[in-house]
Design an enzyme around this catalytic site. Structure first.
Site, PDB file in Angstrom:
ATOM      1  N   LYS A 184       8.575  -1.045   6.136  1.00  0.00           N
ATOM      2  CA  LYS A 184       7.742  -1.799   7.080  1.00  0.00           C
ATOM      3  C   LYS A 184       6.618  -2.499   6.321  1.00  0.00           C
ATOM      4  O   LYS A 184       5.637  -1.875   5.921  1.00  0.00           O
ATOM      5  CB  LYS A 184       7.121  -0.879   8.140  1.00  0.00           C
ATOM      6  CG  LYS A 184       6.527  -1.700   9.283  1.00  0.00           C
ATOM      7  CD  LYS A 184       5.354  -1.041   9.971  1.00  0.00           C
ATOM      8  CE  LYS A 184       4.034  -1.359   9.351  1.00  0.00           C
ATOM      9  NZ  LYS A 184       3.597  -2.757   9.395  1.00  0.00           N
ATOM     10  N   GLU A 205       1.925  -6.598   8.735  1.00  0.00           N
ATOM     11  CA  GLU A 205       2.187  -7.685   9.692  1.00  0.00           C
ATOM     12  C   GLU A 205       1.776  -9.050   9.122  1.00  0.00           C
ATOM     13  O   GLU A 205       2.400 -10.066   9.404  1.00  0.00           O
ATOM     14  CB  GLU A 205       1.395  -7.482  10.996  1.00  0.00           C
ATOM     15  CG  GLU A 205       1.679  -6.215  11.758  1.00  0.00           C
ATOM     16  CD  GLU A 205       0.790  -5.049  11.330  1.00  0.00           C
ATOM     17  OE1 GLU A 205       0.764  -4.707  10.131  1.00  0.00           O
ATOM     18  OE2 GLU A 205       0.147  -4.456  12.205  1.00  0.00           O
ATOM     19  N   GLY A 219      -4.166   6.331   6.214  1.00  0.00           N
ATOM     20  CA  GLY A 219      -3.549   7.440   5.469  1.00  0.00           C
ATOM     21  C   GLY A 219      -3.767   8.782   6.175  1.00  0.00           C
ATOM     22  O   GLY A 219      -2.875   9.634   6.204  1.00  0.00           O
ATOM     23  N   GLU A 253      -1.019   6.284  -1.244  1.00  0.00           N
ATOM     24  CA  GLU A 253      -1.824   5.481  -2.178  1.00  0.00           C
ATOM     25  C   GLU A 253      -2.874   4.780  -1.330  1.00  0.00           C
ATOM     26  O   GLU A 253      -2.544   3.874  -0.561  1.00  0.00           O
ATOM     27  CB  GLU A 253      -0.953   4.438  -2.894  1.00  0.00           C
ATOM     28  CG  GLU A 253       0.182   5.013  -3.704  1.00  0.00           C
ATOM     29  CD  GLU A 253      -0.282   5.762  -4.929  1.00  0.00           C
ATOM     30  OE1 GLU A 253      -1.461   5.633  -5.301  1.00  0.00           O
ATOM     31  OE2 GLU A 253       0.530   6.502  -5.504  1.00  0.00           O
ATOM     32  N   CYS A 263      -6.833  -2.320  -4.695  1.00  0.00           N
ATOM     33  CA  CYS A 263      -7.280  -0.928  -4.601  1.00  0.00           C
ATOM     34  C   CYS A 263      -7.873  -0.451  -5.926  1.00  0.00           C
ATOM     35  O   CYS A 263      -8.673   0.469  -5.942  1.00  0.00           O
ATOM     36  CB  CYS A 263      -6.127  -0.040  -4.183  1.00  0.00           C
ATOM     37  SG  CYS A 263      -4.692  -0.281  -5.230  1.00  0.00           S
ATOM     38  N   GLU A 321     -15.386   0.742   0.311  1.00  0.00           N
ATOM     39  CA  GLU A 321     -14.489  -0.230  -0.320  1.00  0.00           C
ATOM     40  C   GLU A 321     -14.711  -1.582   0.339  1.00  0.00           C
ATOM     41  O   GLU A 321     -14.505  -1.732   1.543  1.00  0.00           O
ATOM     42  CB  GLU A 321     -13.044   0.246  -0.105  1.00  0.00           C
ATOM     43  CG  GLU A 321     -12.038  -0.606  -0.822  1.00  0.00           C
ATOM     44  CD  GLU A 321     -10.623  -0.088  -0.658  1.00  0.00           C
ATOM     45  OE1 GLU A 321     -10.252   0.292   0.473  1.00  0.00           O
ATOM     46  OE2 GLU A 321      -9.898  -0.056  -1.658  1.00  0.00           O
TER      47      GLU A 321
HETATM   48  P1  NAD Z   1      -3.872  -0.636   6.380  1.00  0.00           P
HETATM   49  O1  NAD Z   1      -4.039   0.810   6.170  1.00  0.00           O
HETATM   50  O2  NAD Z   1      -4.562  -1.280   7.506  1.00  0.00           O
HETATM   51  O3  NAD Z   1      -2.326  -0.976   6.570  1.00  0.00           O
HETATM   52  C1  NAD Z   1      -1.348  -0.571   5.647  1.00  0.00           C
HETATM   53  C2  NAD Z   1      -0.017  -0.508   6.349  1.00  0.00           C
HETATM   54  O4  NAD Z   1      -0.084   0.534   7.335  1.00  0.00           O
HETATM   55  C3  NAD Z   1       0.390  -1.786   7.086  1.00  0.00           C
HETATM   56  O5  NAD Z   1       1.770  -1.985   6.957  1.00  0.00           O
HETATM   57  C4  NAD Z   1       0.014  -1.455   8.521  1.00  0.00           C
HETATM   58  O6  NAD Z   1       0.783  -2.173   9.456  1.00  0.00           O
HETATM   59  C5  NAD Z   1       0.339   0.012   8.576  1.00  0.00           C
HETATM   60  N1  NAD Z   1      -0.360   0.741   9.651  1.00  0.00           N
HETATM   61  C6  NAD Z   1      -1.536   0.427  10.256  1.00  0.00           C
HETATM   62  N2  NAD Z   1      -1.827   1.339  11.224  1.00  0.00           N
HETATM   63  C7  NAD Z   1      -0.827   2.225  11.221  1.00  0.00           C
HETATM   64  C8  NAD Z   1      -0.544   3.400  11.991  1.00  0.00           C
HETATM   65  N3  NAD Z   1      -1.365   3.841  12.946  1.00  0.00           N
HETATM   66  N4  NAD Z   1       0.578   4.087  11.710  1.00  0.00           N
HETATM   67  C9  NAD Z   1       1.420   3.677  10.731  1.00  0.00           C
HETATM   68  N5  NAD Z   1       1.223   2.575   9.992  1.00  0.00           N
HETATM   69  C10 NAD Z   1       0.116   1.862  10.231  1.00  0.00           C
HETATM   70  O7  NAD Z   1      -4.240  -1.298   4.989  1.00  0.00           O
HETATM   71  P2  NAD Z   1      -4.273  -2.848   4.616  1.00  0.00           P
HETATM   72  O8  NAD Z   1      -5.461  -3.437   5.288  1.00  0.00           O
HETATM   73  O9  NAD Z   1      -2.928  -3.478   4.827  1.00  0.00           O
HETATM   74  O10 NAD Z   1      -4.489  -2.751   3.040  1.00  0.00           O
HETATM   75  C11 NAD Z   1      -5.723  -2.553   2.481  1.00  0.00           C
HETATM   76  C12 NAD Z   1      -5.928  -1.112   2.075  1.00  0.00           C
HETATM   77  O11 NAD Z   1      -4.841  -0.666   1.272  1.00  0.00           O
HETATM   78  C13 NAD Z   1      -7.153  -0.893   1.236  1.00  0.00           C
HETATM   79  O12 NAD Z   1      -7.859   0.240   1.662  1.00  0.00           O
HETATM   80  C14 NAD Z   1      -6.602  -0.664  -0.152  1.00  0.00           C
HETATM   81  O13 NAD Z   1      -7.423   0.065  -1.016  1.00  0.00           O
HETATM   82  C15 NAD Z   1      -5.336   0.010   0.124  1.00  0.00           C
HETATM   83  N6  NAD Z   1      -4.414  -0.152  -1.012  1.00  0.00           N
HETATM   84  C16 NAD Z   1      -4.179   0.925  -1.819  1.00  0.00           C
HETATM   85  C17 NAD Z   1      -3.351   0.801  -2.904  1.00  0.00           C
HETATM   86  C18 NAD Z   1      -3.069   1.965  -3.798  1.00  0.00           C
HETATM   87  O14 NAD Z   1      -2.059   1.937  -4.468  1.00  0.00           O
HETATM   88  N7  NAD Z   1      -3.877   2.991  -3.825  1.00  0.00           N
HETATM   89  C19 NAD Z   1      -2.757  -0.416  -3.178  1.00  0.00           C
HETATM   90  C20 NAD Z   1      -3.021  -1.488  -2.347  1.00  0.00           C
HETATM   91  C21 NAD Z   1      -3.852  -1.339  -1.237  1.00  0.00           C
END
Ligand code: NAD
Length: 450
Positions: A153, A156, A211, A228, A262, A352
């Site tokens: 997935k 979006e 997470g 992650e 990240c 962050e």
């Molecule tokens: P996000 O957590 O909003 O979304 C990540 C994914 O989770 C998306 O596909 C989203 O649709 C999905 N998601 C959202 N709500 C959900 C739910 N309730 N249940 C299941 N899935 C759900 O993050 P983002 O805004 O897309 O990305 C930015 C974040 O990602 C930052 O905090 C960044 O640090 C982190 N990030 C971490 C790494 C790493 O490897 N540690 C790498 C890249 C990004």
């Protein structure tokens, strides 16, 4: 429900997609479940050949994938080409890993014990918008190499490169049902994957907040989870470092991908005796970052992902910053490179930002550098700049972080483990370590007694 995908550099729509709901998610899980027994049974050399073919197709379609990624994320095209190059390397690496991930024989009384690395089954992969294809490949490579089938997935905002990769996987000869891409909301598709009883594991990259929801949701079925999450990494500059090199490199370690990384070294810790000199050099190097049209091959930084995200990033800059760079006017979610002097207690140093804003924080000596570097709930990445090798090692051992670099800001490689300490998550991606997260160890005792 329709989903309009935008180009963040122009605010123009670039695609219109149908979003999946729970029913479509269940159908994808059912397809993956049906494909699992045959995929698990593919001979290792054949599974390796299929992954190698996918890697080659990614190379052959590299320019197309880079253009998709650049338009959908607003990434400079040069950076997008580099990322797609890494995606191909990831599939090459895991093609080579298929038959090198094996068990052990353990001497025990009355016979031997042998271990096997068994596939988990159907795994759900949930990925963010900042490095859509790269991060998907870091999970797909080990998941498929271990014999799992997958429902991916994508975020979006950035589903286009994952959809194209799904087509390339079929072209490579990976059987139907092994890699399923489902576009839809996190709260619907993501949530369903987390709760689905036929999904054995969730590989998640995203915010620490989501997470936490993944962990909570997975508890119901004792699902395996690797996470992650976010970061607030420190770039520690000691006075005895090569200050010119450290200052020339520092902007790219936080403003790369417009700070939406990240691993961004968004806290720049500078030893007080070198503070004025380093900050002067840093301002000059930040002034040199070329911000603008992502289609231009010389552009180094593009826009942010969305208008809403730009608003959040802007909220971190209170008052007049130490330095603010240039950014285009008009359409696009632009935000300039920004340097802010801070203490480690300020919000800009604690949360962050996920945008091109760096907090510069002075410190006095090695012990204080380590204390400040560790004074964060996160622990993903970081850098240490010094000419004293023993000090570099001492600090590297003391910093609570999953990946670090010394006299460099580069710590992500295909063959080395990547992941976080503390609230940056757990589990490791990349390298041979990632295979641990996509397989289960089974121990079998074989009696040798008559
Ligand atoms: P996000 O957590 O909003 O979304 C990540 C994914 O989770 C998306 O596909 C989203 O649709 C999905 N998601 C959202 N709500 C959900 C739910 N309730 N249940 C299941 N899935 C759900 O993050 P983002 O805004 O897309 O990305 C930015 C974040 O990602 C930052 O905090 C960044 O640090 C982190 N990030 C971490 C790494 C790493 O490897 N540690 C790498 C890249 C990004």
């Amino acid at each position: 429900m329709a989903l309009t995908v935008l180009n963040p550099a122009t605010e123009e729509p670039i695609a219109e997609l149908q979003q999946a709901g729970v029913e479509e998610t269940d159908a994808a899980v059912a397809r993956a479940r049906e494909a699992f027994p045959a995929w698990r049974s593919v001979a290792p050399a054949d599974r390796a050949r299929l992954l190698r073919r996918l890697a080659t197709l990614v190379e052959e379609h590299g320019e197309q994938l880079a253009q998709i990624e650049s338009q959908n994320v607003g990434k400079p095209i040069a950076g997008a080409r580099g990322e797609v190059g890494m995606v191909a390397q990831v599939f090459h690496f895991y093609a080579g890993a298929v038959d090198k991930h094996f068990g052990e024989t353990i001497p025990v009384a009355g016979g031997i014990a042998a271990t096997f690395r068994e596939a988990l089954g159907v795994v759900g992969l949930i990925t963010p918008w900042n490095f859509p294809l790269n991060i998907a490949s870091w999970k797909l490579g080990p998941a498929l190499a271990c014999g799992n089938t997958v429902v991916l997935k994508p975020a979006e905002l950035t589903p286009l490169s994952a959809l194209r990769l799904g087509e390339l996987a079929l072209d490579a000869g990976i059987p139907e049902g092994v890699l399923n891409v489902v576009v839809g909301k996190g709260s619907v598709v993501g949530q369903r994957l987390i709760e689905h009883p036929d999904v054995a594991k969730i590989g998640f990259t995203g915010s620490t907040e989501v997470g936490q929801k993944v962990m909570q949701g997975a508890a119901g079925t004792i699902k395996r989870v690797t996470l992650e999450l976010g970061g607030k990494s420190a770039n520690v500059i000691f006075a005895d470092a090569d200050l010119e090199r450290a200052a020339a490199a520092a902007p790219y370690s936080v403003f790369d991908n417009a700070g939406q990384d990240c691993c961004a070294r968004s806290r720049i810790l500078v030893e007080r005796s070198a503070y004025d000199r380093f900050v002067g050099l840093l301002i000059e190097s930040t002034r040199g970052v070329k911000v603008g049209d992502p289609r231009d091959g010389s552009t180094e930084m593009g826009p942010l992902i969305s208008a809403a995200h730009r608003k959040t990033v802007a909220s971190f800059v209170e008052g007049e910053p130490l330095f603010r760079g240039d950014a285009p006017d008009g359409k696009g979610f632009w935000f300039p490179c920004t340097l802010v002097e801070a203490t480690n207690e300020d919000r800009v140093a604690r949360d962050e930002v996920f945008g091109p804003v760096a907090a510069i924080i002075p410190f006095e000596g090695e012990a204080e550098a380590v204390r400040i570097a560790n004074d964060t709930p996160y622990g993903l990445s970081g850098s240490i700049w010094t000419r004293d090798g023993a000090k570099a090692l001492r600090v590297a051992r003391a910093v609570e972080s999953g990946v670090l670099s010394v006299n460099s800001n580069s710590s992500v490689r295909v063959s080395t483990p990547f992941g976080g300490f503390k609230q940056s998550g757990f589990g490791r991606e990349l390298g041979m370590h990632a295979l641990e997260g996509y397989s289960e160890v089974k121990s079998v005792f074989i009696s040798t007694e008559g």
